[in-house]
Write an enzyme that holds these catalytic residues in place. Structure first.
Site, PDB file in Angstrom:
ATOM      1  N   HIS A   1      13.555  16.870 -46.149  1.00  0.00           N
ATOM      2  CA  HIS A   1      12.336  17.373 -46.780  1.00  0.00           C
ATOM      3  C   HIS A   1      12.364  17.098 -48.279  1.00  0.00           C
ATOM      4  O   HIS A   1      13.400  16.734 -48.849  1.00  0.00           O
ATOM      5  CB  HIS A   1      12.188  18.880 -46.522  1.00  0.00           C
TER       6      HIS A   1
ATOM      7  N   HIS B   1       5.471  24.893 -46.341  1.00  0.00           N
ATOM      8  CA  HIS B   1       6.497  23.856 -46.466  1.00  0.00           C
ATOM      9  C   HIS B   1       6.735  23.223 -45.104  1.00  0.00           C
ATOM     10  O   HIS B   1       6.538  23.855 -44.055  1.00  0.00           O
ATOM     11  CB  HIS B   1       7.793  24.463 -47.008  1.00  0.00           C
TER      12      HIS B   1
ATOM     13  N   ASP C   1       5.249  15.386 -52.341  1.00  0.00           N
ATOM     14  CA  ASP C   1       5.538  16.777 -52.076  1.00  0.00           C
ATOM     15  C   ASP C   1       5.944  16.826 -50.609  1.00  0.00           C
ATOM     16  O   ASP C   1       6.008  15.806 -49.928  1.00  0.00           O
ATOM     17  CB  ASP C   1       4.334  17.657 -52.382  1.00  0.00           C
ATOM     18  N   CYS C   2       6.217  18.011 -50.089  1.00  0.00           N
ATOM     19  CA  CYS C   2       6.767  18.104 -48.743  1.00  0.00           C
ATOM     20  C   CYS C   2       5.857  17.489 -47.683  1.00  0.00           C
ATOM     21  O   CYS C   2       6.305  16.709 -46.840  1.00  0.00           O
ATOM     22  CB  CYS C   2       7.079  19.561 -48.415  1.00  0.00           C
ATOM     23  N   SER C   3       4.559  17.824 -47.716  1.00  0.00           N
ATOM     24  CA  SER C   3       3.651  17.315 -46.689  1.00  0.00           C
ATOM     25  C   SER C   3       3.303  15.851 -46.907  1.00  0.00           C
ATOM     26  O   SER C   3       2.978  15.141 -45.953  1.00  0.00           O
ATOM     27  CB  SER C   3       2.370  18.158 -46.641  1.00  0.00           C
TER      28      SER C   3
END
Length: 261
Positions: free
Chosen positions: A231, A219, A167-169
């Site tokens: 990203h 995000h 995921d983004c993180s």
């Protein structure tokens, strides 16, 4: 022709109404997007550096590296996968205070058949340590290069652990950890470290954060310069480059963070 006072005021109000309704002369202006509000938070300071980690596996497909990562996470190990220089996907896990502790853990995992060949990564192998000789620009460029290596990798979510996949993180955490900085797992926690930046102050390798309509950080991406960032946009999509000045991200931009001292 004479008109009475009542008719005079009626005509005046009609004229004012027309002025309010008609657009200004020239091209019609496009309304600027309304930016979501986000409350600034006090920084917790610099990020800790990574200790000794273990690298294992070599997969042609990201999906297979993801499954192996999930197996290790199910055993309580902080694991993530990345694109090696060979083009294959490898897995990195653990964060040990000594080389002996990392070797002992790797040996036990090999004996039980969880991993096969492995490599111990030492703190001096990371870009953040090499920066002391090669300079800050070197570290920033390595962070950007690492982020770009993930472009085209599929966004994966699911598995036996809630935070599996990119995921983004998860992407930003991996990019920073591969360069020796122990960035937390969740985007809001990532936002709590480093120095706060406005858009005009961003440099290559900084992180850019975005908020939802409620003002919560939701995000994050890696800034690569010229208004662009890398990203993981969402399920069913691949890791890609987008721009901060697009309406969607300009409206949600909550600020940047610099972790490089």
């Amino acid at each position: 022709m004479n008109i009475g006072p009542r008719a005079h005021w009626t005509l005046l109000l009609l004229a004012l109404s027309l002025l309010l309704i008609l657009p200004c002369c020239g091209a019609e202006r496009k309304a600027a997007p309304v930016r979501y509000y986000h409350r600034a938070v006090k920084s917790k300071g610099a990020l800790p550096r990574m200790g000794y980690t273990i690298q294992a596996g070599a997969f042609a497909k990201a999906e297979n590296a993801f499954r192996f990562t999930d197996v290790l996470r199910a055993r309580g190990l902080a694991a993530t996968y990345f694109v090696a220089k060979t083009g294959l996907y490898k897995v990195q896990f653990g964060n040990f205070p000594t080389k002996q502790a990392a070797r002992e853990k790797a040996r036990k995992l090999k004996e039980t058949g969880v991993i096969e060949e492995y490599y111990i990564v030492a703190p001096e192998d990371y870009a953040v340590t090499k920066r002391e000789k090669l300079g800050t620009r070197y570290l920033r460029e390595e962070i950007v290069k690492t982020a770009k290596d993930f472009i085209g990798v599929p966004y994966l979510w699911g598995g036996s652990s809630a935070d599996a996949g990119f995921d983004c993180s998860g992407l930003t955490m991996t990019v920073y950890q591969l360069n020796g900085l122990d960035l937390p797992r969740v985007s809001y926690e990532q936002y709590q470290y480093g120095a706060s930046l406005e858009r005009d102050d961003l440099e290559r390798g900084d992180l850019v954060f975005f908020a939802n309509p409620g003002g919560r950080i939701c995000h994050v991406g890696v800034y690569i310069g010229s208004g662009a960032f890398v990203h993981a946009p969402g399920v069913g999509k691949t890791i890609r480059v987008d721009r901060l000045d697009s309406d969607y991200y300009a409206r949600r931009f909550a600020g940047g963070r610099c972790y490089i001292e």
